[in-house]
Write a protein that holds these residues in place. Structure first.
Motif, PDB file in Angstrom:
ATOM      1  N   ALA A  86       0.514  -0.969  -0.205  1.00 26.59           N
ATOM      2  CA  ALA A  86      -0.051   0.105   0.169  1.00 26.59           C
ATOM      3  C   ALA A  86       1.146   1.388  -0.447  1.00 26.59           C
ATOM      4  CB  ALA A  86      -1.041  -0.388   1.206  1.00 26.59           C
ATOM      5  N   ILE A  87       1.968   1.035   0.346  1.00 21.35           N
ATOM      6  CA  ILE A  87       2.534   2.506   0.291  1.00 21.35           C
ATOM      7  C   ILE A  87       3.280   3.424  -0.948  1.00 21.35           C
ATOM      8  CG2 ILE A  87       5.527   1.358  -0.442  1.00 21.35           C
ATOM      9  CD1 ILE A  87       4.739   3.564   3.028  1.00 21.35           C
ATOM     10  N   PHE A  88       3.507   2.335  -2.099  1.00 20.21           N
ATOM     11  CA  PHE A  88       3.064   2.788  -3.324  1.00 20.21           C
ATOM     12  C   PHE A  88       2.475   3.455  -3.778  1.00 20.21           C
ATOM     13  CE2 PHE A  88       5.924  -1.121  -3.617  1.00 20.21           C
ATOM     14  CZ  PHE A  88       6.601  -0.944  -3.522  1.00 20.21           C
ATOM     15  N   ASP A  89       0.738   3.751  -3.197  1.00 17.37           N
ATOM     16  CA  ASP A  89      -0.173   3.997  -3.742  1.00 17.37           C
ATOM     17  C   ASP A  89      -0.358   5.362  -2.843  1.00 17.37           C
ATOM     18  OD1 ASP A  89      -1.411   3.612  -5.842  1.00 17.37           O
ATOM     19  OD2 ASP A  89      -3.387   2.440  -4.577  1.00 17.37           O
ATOM     20  N   ILE A  90       1.101   5.694  -1.743  1.00 13.92           N
ATOM     21  CA  ILE A  90       1.227   6.640  -1.019  1.00 13.92           C
ATOM     22  C   ILE A  90       2.373   8.046  -1.413  1.00 13.92           C
ATOM     23  CG2 ILE A  90       2.158   7.904   1.397  1.00 13.92           C
ATOM     24  CD1 ILE A  90       0.719   5.043   2.524  1.00 13.92           C
ATOM     25  N   GLU A 147       2.207   8.598   6.636  1.00  9.85           N
ATOM     26  CA  GLU A 147       0.954   8.099   6.484  1.00  9.85           C
ATOM     27  C   GLU A 147       0.244   6.763   6.254  1.00  9.85           C
ATOM     28  OE1 GLU A 147      -0.206  10.477   4.990  1.00  9.85           O
ATOM     29  OE2 GLU A 147      -2.578  10.222   4.501  1.00  9.85           O
ATOM     30  N   LEU A 148       1.638   5.833   5.861  1.00 16.00           N
ATOM     31  CA  LEU A 148       0.851   4.752   6.617  1.00 16.00           C
ATOM     32  C   LEU A 148       0.387   3.704   7.111  1.00 16.00           C
ATOM     33  CD1 LEU A 148       0.206   1.912   4.746  1.00 16.00           C
ATOM     34  CD2 LEU A 148       2.863   0.939   5.317  1.00 16.00           C
ATOM     35  N   ALA A 149       0.833   4.718   8.245  1.00 19.57           N
ATOM     36  CA  ALA A 149       1.068   4.552   9.420  1.00 19.57           C
ATOM     37  C   ALA A 149      -0.261   4.876  10.274  1.00 19.57           C
ATOM     38  CB  ALA A 149       1.543   4.993  11.174  1.00 19.57           C
ATOM     39  N   LEU A 150      -0.760   6.033   9.528  1.00 18.16           N
ATOM     40  CA  LEU A 150      -2.283   6.661   9.460  1.00 18.16           C
ATOM     41  C   LEU A 150      -3.364   5.496   9.572  1.00 18.16           C
ATOM     42  CD1 LEU A 150      -2.100  10.042   9.233  1.00 18.16           C
ATOM     43  CD2 LEU A 150      -1.809   9.373  11.180  1.00 18.16           C
ATOM     44  N   GLN A 151      -2.918   4.968   8.344  1.00 21.80           N
ATOM     45  CA  GLN A 151      -3.743   4.423   7.880  1.00 21.80           C
ATOM     46  C   GLN A 151      -4.445   2.674   8.201  1.00 21.80           C
ATOM     47  OE1 GLN A 151      -3.157   4.218   3.078  1.00 21.80           O
ATOM     48  NE2 GLN A 151      -3.070   5.815   3.083  1.00 21.80           N
ATOM     49  N   GLU A 152      -3.227   1.835   8.358  1.00 20.77           N
ATOM     50  CA  GLU A 152      -2.893   0.601   8.812  1.00 20.77           C
ATOM     51  C   GLU A 152      -1.557   0.906  10.270  1.00 20.77           C
ATOM     52  OE1 GLU A 152      -1.796  -1.286   5.143  1.00 20.77           O
ATOM     53  OE2 GLU A 152      -0.289  -1.561   6.051  1.00 20.77           O
ATOM     54  N   ASP A 153      -2.398  -0.580  10.983  1.00 21.37           N
ATOM     55  CA  ASP A 153      -1.084  -0.813  11.973  1.00 21.37           C
ATOM     56  C   ASP A 153       0.030  -1.256  11.641  1.00 21.37           C
ATOM     57  OD1 ASP A 153      -3.287  -0.469  14.154  1.00 21.37           O
ATOM     58  OD2 ASP A 153      -3.141  -2.680  13.837  1.00 21.37           O
ATOM     59  N   MET A 154       1.075  -0.201  12.910  1.00 20.95           N
ATOM     60  CA  MET A 154       2.712  -0.155  12.423  1.00 20.95           C
ATOM     61  C   MET A 154       3.217  -0.573  13.136  1.00 20.95           C
ATOM     62  SD  MET A 154       4.888   2.303   9.950  1.00 20.95           S
ATOM     63  CE  MET A 154       4.091   2.148   8.182  1.00 20.95           C
ATOM     64  N   VAL A 155       4.120  -1.598  13.118  1.00 17.14           N
ATOM     65  CA  VAL A 155       5.268  -1.589  14.535  1.00 17.14           C
ATOM     66  C   VAL A 155       6.444  -1.902  13.940  1.00 17.14           C
ATOM     67  CG1 VAL A 155       3.536  -3.249  15.803  1.00 17.14           C
ATOM     68  CG2 VAL A 155       5.119  -4.328  13.698  1.00 17.14           C
ATOM     69  N   ALA A 156       7.709  -0.701  15.476  1.00 19.11           N
ATOM     70  CA  ALA A 156       8.722  -0.845  15.339  1.00 19.11           C
ATOM     71  C   ALA A 156       9.214  -2.151  15.577  1.00 19.11           C
ATOM     72  CB  ALA A 156       9.769   0.214  15.779  1.00 19.11           C
ATOM     73  N   GLY A 191      15.118  18.769   0.980  1.00 19.42           N
ATOM     74  CA  GLY A 191      13.824  18.620  -0.626  1.00 19.42           C
ATOM     75  C   GLY A 191      13.913  17.502  -1.458  1.00 19.42           C
ATOM     76  N   GLU A 192      13.910  16.140  -0.442  1.00 22.12           N
ATOM     77  CA  GLU A 192      13.804  15.048  -1.368  1.00 22.12           C
ATOM     78  C   GLU A 192      12.499  14.574  -0.501  1.00 22.12           C
ATOM     79  OE1 GLU A 192      17.106  12.337   0.503  1.00 22.12           O
ATOM     80  OE2 GLU A 192      18.815  13.851  -0.545  1.00 22.12           O
ATOM     81  N   ILE A 193      12.195  13.272  -1.744  1.00 25.71           N
ATOM     82  CA  ILE A 193      10.505  12.317  -1.488  1.00 25.71           C
ATOM     83  C   ILE A 193      11.104  11.268  -0.124  1.00 25.71           C
ATOM     84  CG2 ILE A 193       9.218  11.066  -2.557  1.00 25.71           C
ATOM     85  CD1 ILE A 193       9.832  12.667  -5.152  1.00 25.71           C
ATOM     86  N   GLN A 194      10.812  11.809   0.936  1.00 25.27           N
ATOM     87  CA  GLN A 194      11.368  10.943   2.514  1.00 25.27           C
ATOM     88  C   GLN A 194      10.607   9.455   2.329  1.00 25.27           C
ATOM     89  OE1 GLN A 194      13.811  11.147   3.368  1.00 25.27           O
ATOM     90  NE2 GLN A 194      14.369  13.151   3.529  1.00 25.27           N
ATOM     91  N   LEU A 195      11.071   8.487   2.650  1.00 24.28           N
ATOM     92  CA  LEU A 195      10.335   7.161   3.092  1.00 24.28           C
ATOM     93  C   LEU A 195       9.559   7.156   3.796  1.00 24.28           C
ATOM     94  CD1 LEU A 195       9.535   4.470   1.994  1.00 24.28           C
ATOM     95  CD2 LEU A 195      11.803   3.180   3.549  1.00 24.28           C
ATOM     96  N   THR A 196      10.483   8.394   5.140  1.00 23.49           N
ATOM     97  CA  THR A 196       9.566   8.559   6.818  1.00 23.49           C
ATOM     98  C   THR A 196       8.202   8.733   6.277  1.00 23.49           C
ATOM     99  OG1 THR A 196      11.604   8.144   7.289  1.00 23.49           O
ATOM    100  CG2 THR A 196      10.126   8.937   8.588  1.00 23.49           C
ATOM    101  N   ASP A 197       8.682   9.990   5.297  1.00 18.68           N
ATOM    102  CA  ASP A 197       7.006  11.124   5.046  1.00 18.68           C
ATOM    103  C   ASP A 197       5.989   9.596   4.608  1.00 18.68           C
ATOM    104  OD1 ASP A 197       8.269  13.079   6.245  1.00 18.68           O
ATOM    105  OD2 ASP A 197       9.057  14.191   4.152  1.00 18.68           O
ATOM    106  N   ALA A 198       5.814   9.216   3.680  1.00 22.80           N
ATOM    107  CA  ALA A 198       5.305   7.602   2.999  1.00 22.80           C
ATOM    108  C   ALA A 198       4.842   7.039   4.258  1.00 22.80           C
ATOM    109  CB  ALA A 198       5.745   6.660   2.247  1.00 22.80           C
ATOM    110  N   LEU A 199       5.460   6.595   4.377  1.00 23.98           N
ATOM    111  CA  LEU A 199       5.409   5.255   6.162  1.00 23.98           C
ATOM    112  C   LEU A 199       4.641   5.795   7.085  1.00 23.98           C
ATOM    113  CD1 LEU A 199       8.515   3.853   5.952  1.00 23.98           C
ATOM    114  CD2 LEU A 199       6.899   2.617   5.922  1.00 23.98           C
TER     115      LEU A 199
END
Ligand code: G1P
Length: 297
Positions: free
Chosen positions: A213-217, A237-246, A227-235
């Motif tokens: 689902a990360i790709f849609d984000i 967003e993903l954490a708002l949509q579904e559970d995520m653990v560290a 100024g870079e597209i950050q994986l952390t920013d997309a993650l």
């Protein structure tokens, strides 16, 4: 639940922290003792059960492809000279696993690099291993520990460890709640926050298992920090949509993208090698005697 079969290794960065060594050579090919750093990463992925690997490359990265390919001339030469052990070593690298390559045409950040893996990944959860982070473990490889965690929680997993407060601005930082001994739920994420603004000192250390689902984000993620597209920013967003653990993995992690970290990895890896340990230890013992150290100018 799908099995984690695929891994993505971004290797498109310029390696500016290691100039001039990286002017014409990929930083991923810098050796720790006698093995390129990227081979440690590929070996960890294979030891964790990964079946297919995609390496995201860029300009000046041909040496990585050559490294994991057959080298007919070298193999013939070793065979002719009867150097069977070396021949086996060289062959084992090219026979390791199915490696695919794709070029990131513009340096737009880690998030953009991962987006380049969309077609390769398809609709499965996948692993990401960053080449600057080498993790030494005695037993279960770092990525395997994370796959076990993925199997337990059936959701995206970030590989983390706690870092010194003054180092939080080097990492993606987790805002979370402890769920179990080594596991946090992820409520928020911040990429490289200032020390005063960091929600914790739990840092993402270059290992991820991510739902597709990360790709849609990522498609719509705007440039963030630096100024870079950050994986952390997309993650985040993903954490708002579904559970995520560290998952706080076990193992000694080296930042081989940093000069001091690289030296630590080199010294400690050499000390773990049966063929080097004794002589190297004798040398180190001699060199740490104060007078000897001070005489090296
Ligand atoms: C990247 C990530 C960061 C992560 C770090 C781990 O940063 O953006 O969130 O904590 O890797 O090494 P980089 O070090 O590539 O700037």
């Amino acid at each position: 639940m799908s099995k984690v079969r695929k891994a993505v290794i971004p290797a498109a960065g310029f390696g500016t922290r290691f100039l001039p060594a990286t002017k014409a050579m990929p930083k991923e090919m810098l050796p720790v003792v006698d093995k390129p750093t990227i081979q440690y990463i590929v070996e960890e992925a294979i030891a964790s059960g990964i079946e297919e690997i995609l390496i995201i490359t860029g300009k000046n990265k041909r040496a990585i492809e050559d490294h994991f390919d057959h080298s007919v001339e070298l193999e013939l030469e070793l065979e002719k000279k009867g150097k069977t052990e070396l021949l086996e070593l060289v062959n084992s690298i090219s026979d390791m696993v199915d490696i695919h390559y794709i070029r990131q045409k513009e340096a737009k950040g880690l998030g953009h690099a991962i987006y380049c893996a969309k077609t390769f990944v398809g609709d499965e959860p996948f692993a990401v291993l960053l080449g600057d982070d080498i993790v030494y473990t005695e037993d279960t490889p770092c990525l395997k520990q994370m796959i076990n965690c993925y199997d337990d929680y059936e959701t995206s997993v970030l590989g983390v460890q706690t870092v010194k407060q003054e180092d939080v601005s080097k990492y993606g930082i987790v805002d979370g709640k402890q769920l179990a001994d080594n596991v946090y739920s992820v409520n928020g994420l911040v990429e490289k926050p200032a020390m005063e603004e960091a929600p914790s000192n739990v840092a993402i250390l270059g290992r991820y298992i991510i739902n597709p689902a990360i790709f849609d984000i990522l498609k719509d993620t705007e440039p963030g920090k630096g100024g870079e597209i950050q994986l952390t920013d997309a993650l985040k967003e993903l954490a708002l949509q579904e559970d995520m653990v560290a998952y706080d993995f076990e193992g000694k992690r080296y930042d081989v993208g940093d000069k001091l970290g690289f030296l630590e990895a080199t010294v400690e890896t050499a000390l773990r090698r049966d063929d080097l340990r004794e002589d190297f230890l004798t040398y180190l013992e001699k060199i740490v005697e104060k007078e000897t150290v001070q005489n090296i100018k």
